[in-house]
Design a protein around this motif. Structure first.
Motif, mmCIF file in Angstrom:
data_model
loop_
_atom_site.group_PDB
_atom_site.id
_atom_site.type_symbol
_atom_site.label_atom_id
_atom_site.label_comp_id
_atom_site.label_asym_id
_atom_site.label_seq_id
_atom_site.Cartn_x
_atom_site.Cartn_y
_atom_site.Cartn_z
ATOM 1 N N GLN A 1 0.869 -1.175 0.000
ATOM 2 C CA GLN A 1 0.000 0.000 0.000
ATOM 3 C C GLN A 1 0.906 1.225 0.000
ATOM 4 N N PRO A 2 1.370 1.619 -1.160
ATOM 5 C CA PRO A 2 2.430 2.627 -1.239
ATOM 6 C C PRO A 2 1.948 4.026 -0.881
ATOM 7 N N PRO A 3 2.891 4.885 -0.456
ATOM 8 C CA PRO A 3 2.532 6.291 -0.257
ATOM 9 C C PRO A 3 2.196 6.929 -1.598
ATOM 10 N N PHE A 4 1.542 8.068 -1.544
ATOM 11 C CA PHE A 4 1.063 8.715 -2.764
ATOM 12 C C PHE A 4 2.181 8.908 -3.791
ATOM 13 N N VAL A 5 3.375 9.308 -3.319
ATOM 14 C CA VAL A 5 4.455 9.623 -4.257
ATOM 15 C C VAL A 5 4.994 8.376 -4.968
ATOM 16 N N TYR A 6 4.638 7.187 -4.472
ATOM 17 C CA TYR A 6 5.130 5.958 -5.095
ATOM 18 C C TYR A 6 4.015 5.203 -5.815
ATOM 19 N N GLU A 7 2.804 5.723 -5.778
ATOM 20 C CA GLU A 7 1.661 5.030 -6.382
ATOM 21 C C GLU A 7 1.817 4.864 -7.886
ATOM 22 N N ALA A 8 2.316 5.878 -8.556
ATOM 23 C CA ALA A 8 2.442 5.808 -10.011
ATOM 24 C C ALA A 8 3.376 4.677 -10.435
ATOM 25 N N LYS A 9 4.486 4.525 -9.704
ATOM 26 C CA LYS A 9 5.429 3.450 -10.012
ATOM 27 C C LYS A 9 4.793 2.085 -9.791
ATOM 28 N N VAL A 10 4.107 1.920 -8.671
ATOM 29 C CA VAL A 10 3.459 0.640 -8.372
ATOM 30 C C VAL A 10 2.359 0.341 -9.382
ATOM 31 N N ASP A 11 1.584 1.342 -9.752
ATOM 32 C CA ASP A 11 0.519 1.155 -10.749
ATOM 33 C C ASP A 11 1.096 0.741 -12.097
ATOM 34 N N GLN A 12 2.255 1.307 -12.449
ATOM 35 C CA GLN A 12 2.900 0.934 -13.706
ATOM 36 C C GLN A 12 3.242 -0.552 -13.714
ATOM 37 N N ILE A 13 3.801 -1.040 -12.623
ATOM 38 C CA ILE A 13 4.175 -2.457 -12.550
ATOM 39 C C ILE A 13 2.928 -3.331 -12.494
ATOM 40 N N ARG A 14 1.911 -2.871 -11.793
ATOM 41 C CA ARG A 14 0.656 -3.634 -11.700
ATOM 42 C C ARG A 14 0.025 -3.821 -13.083
#
Length: 437
Positions: A140-153
């Motif tokens: 459950q990443p912090p907001f600033v890391y959400e874009a990176k996690v969403d890209q991998i997802r």
């Protein structure tokens, strides 16, 4: 624009170097993979200079420290996958099928290992993708890391990759399946695989560094706009010294010069190194050895702590010091916002010249109010002559005499020291008696 730091400063602060004893890099180098180590090295060599980027990275480290994740991947699998997907593409799907068939034939007739390595590479890729998918589901990443996690997802949600990661790596892989995915992973899906591997490298660094921070009781600095010209810290200490004594530090535009006095061995050099290391790590977004820290972003860091002579250039110790001060003056005059630190200016010359030089240089530095300066000396008379400069703050590292034995507190105090224990230490060592015998 890049963060300016030269080789001498890097060496004096012992910042980089995998194999250097007691280096700051070695302290944080707890990564599990070679590619993670390369990323860590890159971060050490390229500090950030934008406050927003620094604070974003430090917030990601804080998230991983709080979450307490263990690195969820097998380093050997990662190596096999990287070698597999990094190999040059082999052309069309039909050509890859023919080549795979030929590799299988050769593996049965000779000791050709290419077919076996292809199977192992695909199996490793499946294993890594499965672990990555599981990890992404738990994070459950912090907001600033959400874009990176969403890209991998999104990459892992691709139907072709989904079918691949749902395969059983312990069952025999048909030749056509092996050829199909070998072609796919090295062409259409290659960019996605590179992104997944880069993401895993980041995880390796984030988990390793945040783990060091948690075990050492470090904290994360807050980056502020460079115009504020301030550096403030509570219980700032050297990160590589166990049970190090911490100190409070406060510098700003009204007191941008810290004039530091104290006897030899009182801890002046270690304090200066602690400040330099803390500021450098803070610009990386890394944890710092302090209970709390705020700093205005600097454009560079410059130190003169262990200047030595240069036989190759024919420099005496004193001339090497002069050259170093000239380099610092040029850096300050360039208009950059810097932290500059000088330990025992002009110790390579006589006391009178050292007094005059330290006084003149410190006065000149004080005029550059966009920079922060730390100047140390054991010539305490210089401090008295500088008291008319309102933006100079005076502090000292005290020595407490217990009988004839000096004890050093390593605690910074306001003012100018009155300690003069040099001859007492010489007598304690019995030097004069030895010479009389």
């Amino acid at each position: 624009m890049i963060f300016s730091i030269d080789k001498q400063t890097l060496e004096e602060l012992n910042l980089t170097g995998k194999f250097r004893t007691g280096s700051v890099y070695a302290l944080f180098n707890k990564v599990k993979t070679n590619s993670g180590e390369r990323l860590l090295d890159q971060m050490f060599r390229h500090p950030l200079i934008e406050a927003s980027a620094i604070n974003e990275r430090s917030s990601i480290f804080q998230y991983f420290e709080k979450a307490g994740y263990a690195f969820p991947f097998d380093p050997q699998q990662l190596t096999q996958m990287r070698e597999y997907v990094d190999a040059a593409g082999a052309g069309s799907a039909a050509l890859v099928l023919a080549q795979t068939f030929m590799k299988k034939i050769l593996s049965g007739l000779t000791r050709d290992e290419r077919y076996r390595k292809s199977i192992q590479g695909l199996q490793a890729t499946i294993g890594v993708l499965q672990r990555c998918h599981h990890f992404i589901d738990t994070i459950q990443p912090p907001f600033v890391y959400e874009a990176k996690v969403d890209q991998i997802r999104k990459i892992l949600a691709d139907k072709k990759i989904q079918r691949l990661r749902e395969m059983d790596i312990y069952q025999s892989l048909p030749l056509k399946t092996l050829a199909y995915y070998e072609h796919l992973l090295k062409t259409e899906l290659n960019a996605g695989m590179a992104a997944v591997l880069a993401f895993i490298d980041e995880l390796d660094v984030y988990i390793a560094v945040s783990g060091v921070s948690k075990s050492k009781g470090f904290s994360y600095a807050q980056a502020l706009a460079s115009e504020k010209n301030m550096l403030q810290a509570e219980n700032l200490r050297h990160p590589c010294i166990d049970k190090a004594i911490g100190n409070k530090l406060q510098m700003d535009r009204q007191s941008n010069v810290l004039f530091l006095t104290g006897a030899n061995m009182a801890g002046k050099s270690t304090l200066m190194k602690s400040i330099g290391i803390g500021l450098y790590l803070a610009h990386m977004g890394f944890p710092v050895a302090a209970d709390q820290m705020q700093f205005s972003v600097r454009q560079g860091l410059y130190s003169s702590i262990n200047v030595s002579d240069n036989i190759g250039l024919g420099y005496s110790h004193f001339y090497a010091e002069v050259v170093r001060v000239k380099q610092a003056a040029e850096a300050a005059a360039s208009g950059k916002r810097l932290l500059l630190m000088f330990d025992e200016l002009f110790k390579g010359t006589n006391v009178k010249d050292a007094f005059d030089g330290t006084l003149a240089i410190t006065r000149s530095f004080a005029d550059y109010t966009d920079c922060l300066f730390i100047v140390s000396t054991h010539i305490i008379e210089v401090g008295e002559a500088l008291k008319d400069k309102r933006n100079i703050r005076f502090a000292f590292m005290p020595t407490i005499m217990e009988g004839a034995i000096p004890r050093y507190t390593y605690r910074l105090k306001e003012g100018i020291t009155e300690d003069r224990q040099g001859m007492m230490i010489i007598r304690n060592e019995g030097i004069l008696e030895m010479m009389e015998d």
